[in-house]
Write an enzyme that holds these catalytic residues in place. Structure first.
Site: not given
Length: 209
Positions: A79, A142, A166
């Site tokens: 991310e 998250c 992830h």
């Protein structure tokens, strides 16, 4: 000796397995000469951030990589961005379901990961596994955790690099779904995480030269 804090969420949404937790458990306790400290994090808004920051204070890591499960993802996804927004479609493990709420009313709209995400993606691919750079960590726990850790690091000038990965469902999880979803073996996920950590350490050592 360098140290990395590696976190994973506990099972959520009524499931008894979290692919991130399964994978992190298989990552070696030492990677590229660095100590890997593992932490299980509750899938709970607020509490997840507090638990990770407590571990940061206790262990004083050089970097923090948080890992979470994302059903539907087909690759290991680094991310790039965490946004200042909680907007949950489902409740967390304590029944909290914030909608359109800022994580920190005094915080910036977003933070970029401070880990070398492109180098981590490249390292995972070099290990023979699918990897991708993602521009959205969602708006559930998250993203909340990623934003919270980066926000605390920025506001308190903590000497850490931090980011989020992830991972897909495990093969066993996907097999239990009525509709087909992408999956990956736990062993391959762990191998990808290890490759990503090695890239982080190489980057950190380069900064120290």
């Amino acid at each position: 000796m360098m140290k990395i804090l590696l976190t994973a969420f506990d099972p959520f949404g009524g499931e008894d397995v979290n692919s991130a937790l399964e994978a992190v458990a298989l990552v070696p306790d030492r990677v590229a000469g660095a100590v890997v400290v593992k932490l299980t994090v509750p899938t709970v808004f607020g509490l997840s951030v507090r638990k990770v920051l407590e571990a940061v204070e206790t262990h004083r890591p050089d970097a923090v990589l948080c890992v979470g499960q994302a059903a539907g993802r087909a690759s290991l996804a680094l991310e790039r961005l965490a946004v200042n927004l909680d907007d949950a479609a489902t409740p967390d493990n304590e029944g909290h379901r914030p909608v359109d709420q800022p994580i920190d009313v005094d915080g910036p709209p977003a933070y970029f990961a401070t880990l070398p995400v492109k180098a981590m993606v490249a390292a995972i691919r070099q290990a023979g596994l699918p990897a991708a750079l993602s521009n959205s960590a969602g708006t559930f726990v998250c993203n909340h955790l990623m934003y919270g850790v980066l926000n605390a690091a920025a506001k308190s000038a903590l000497p850490i690099k931090a980011g989020f990965m992830h991972v897909p469902l495990t093969t066993r999880q996907a097999a239990g779904r009525d509709s087909p979803l992408p999956s990956m073996s736990v062993g391959d996920m762990a191998r990808g995480i290890e490759a990503a950590l090695a890239a982080v350490l190489q980057h950190l050592k380069g900064e120290m030269v």
